[in-house]
Design an enzyme around this catalytic site. Structure first.
Site, PDB file in Angstrom:
ATOM      1  N   SER A  39       5.288  -2.476 -32.168  1.00  0.00           N
ATOM      2  CA  SER A  39       4.612  -3.694 -32.616  1.00  0.00           C
ATOM      3  C   SER A  39       3.427  -3.363 -33.511  1.00  0.00           C
ATOM      4  O   SER A  39       2.589  -2.534 -33.152  1.00  0.00           O
ATOM      5  CB  SER A  39       4.110  -4.513 -31.423  1.00  0.00           C
ATOM      6  OG  SER A  39       3.359  -5.620 -31.882  1.00  0.00           O
ATOM      7  N   THR A  60      -1.651   2.379 -32.973  1.00  0.00           N
ATOM      8  CA  THR A  60      -0.834   3.453 -33.537  1.00  0.00           C
ATOM      9  C   THR A  60       0.185   2.902 -34.526  1.00  0.00           C
ATOM     10  O   THR A  60       0.398   3.481 -35.597  1.00  0.00           O
ATOM     11  CB  THR A  60      -0.132   4.241 -32.417  1.00  0.00           C
ATOM     12  OG1 THR A  60      -1.125   4.694 -31.487  1.00  0.00           O
ATOM     13  CG2 THR A  60       0.604   5.444 -32.965  1.00  0.00           C
ATOM     14  N   CYS A  61       0.802   1.786 -34.195  1.00  0.00           N
ATOM     15  CA  CYS A  61       1.782   1.175 -35.098  1.00  0.00           C
ATOM     16  C   CYS A  61       1.098   0.723 -36.386  1.00  0.00           C
ATOM     17  O   CYS A  61       1.611   0.950 -37.488  1.00  0.00           O
ATOM     18  CB  CYS A  61       2.479   0.000 -34.423  1.00  0.00           C
ATOM     19  SG  CYS A  61       3.382   0.448 -32.926  1.00  0.00           S
ATOM     20  N   ALA A  62      -0.051   0.093 -36.244  1.00  0.00           N
ATOM     21  CA  ALA A  62      -0.795  -0.364 -37.413  1.00  0.00           C
ATOM     22  C   ALA A  62      -1.168   0.821 -38.307  1.00  0.00           C
ATOM     23  O   ALA A  62      -1.062   0.740 -39.537  1.00  0.00           O
ATOM     24  CB  ALA A  62      -2.046  -1.118 -36.973  1.00  0.00           C
ATOM     25  N   SER A  64       0.449   3.608 -38.646  1.00  0.00           N
ATOM     26  CA  SER A  64       1.622   4.117 -39.348  1.00  0.00           C
ATOM     27  C   SER A  64       1.928   3.274 -40.583  1.00  0.00           C
ATOM     28  O   SER A  64       2.312   3.807 -41.623  1.00  0.00           O
ATOM     29  CB  SER A  64       2.839   4.191 -38.419  1.00  0.00           C
ATOM     30  OG  SER A  64       3.369   2.919 -38.127  1.00  0.00           O
TER      31      SER A  64
END
Length: 164
Positions: free
Chosen positions: A54, A59-61, A63
C-alpha cells in the site's frame, strides 16, 4: 508458494515470481482515471513493475519516490507501481508528492496478484501484494526479479536499475 516476513513474522504468497527469461503474464490494472492498462500498453519499452502492499505505508511510498527519481534518468524505460490500493489513493499520493515519472495500477479488479505470485494468502496483509520488483525488456521478457524477504524493507533499487 513463497514465504516472506513482516517484522520477522512469516507469511505466504499465493505463488512465486515469474522466472528470468519467461514472457511476462498479461495483466489488467486500473489507472488513476479508472481506465485500464495492460502489458501491451508498454510494448517496446523496458518496464519496471514496482509491486507493494500500500502506498500509504512509509516503505511503499519511498519505493514510489525512488523509482520516480531514477526512471527520469533512464531511456526507453517506464515504471508501473502496482498495489491493491484503490486508484484514488494512488492519485492522491502522486499528486501530493509531485510524482509524474511513474504510472500506477491498482489490482483491485483483476488477478495480477495471483498471476505474478505475489498476493498474500495469510497474515494481516492477506489480499494485498508482497513487495517485489519485476523488470521486463522491450519484448515483455522478464530480465530481473526480487521478492523482498522482509516486507518492511525497501527493494534493491540498484540491482533493478543495473538489470536494465
Amino acid at each position: 508458494m513463497s514465504t516472506v516476513t513482516l517484522k520477522g513474522n512469516p507469511f505466504n504468497t499465493v505463488g512465486v515470481l515469474p522466472s528470468v527469461g519467461e514472457s511476462a503474464a498479461d495483466f489488467r490494472l486500473v489507472k488513476t482515471d479508472l481506465s485500464e492498462t495492460t502489458l501491451a500498453d508498454y510494448k517496446g519499452s523496458r518496464l519496471v513493475l514496482n509491486i507493494f502492499p500500500s502506498v500509504d505505508t512509509p516503505t511503499c511510498a519511498m519505493s514510489v519516490r525512488k523509482f520516480n527519481e531514477q526512471v527520469s534518468q533512464l531511456e526507453n524505460t517506464k515504471v508501473l507501481c502496482v498495489s491493491a490500493d484503490l486508484p484514488f489513493a494512488a492519485a492522491r499520493f502522486c499528486g501530493a508528492e509531485g510524482i509524474n515519472n511513474v504510472a500506477t495500477g491498482s489490482s483491485f479488479r483483476g488477478t495480477f496478484g495471483t498471476d505474478y505470485g505475489v498476493e498474500f494468502v495469510d497474515g494481516p496483509l492477506k489480499g494485498l501484494l508482497s513487495r517485489s520488483v519485476v523488470v521486463l525488456d522491450e519484448s515483455g521478457k522478464v530480465i530481473y526479479t526480487e521478492q523482498v524477504s522482509e516486507t518492511a524493507d525497501e527493494p534493491d533499487y540498484d540491482a533493478a536499475v543495473a538489470a536494465l
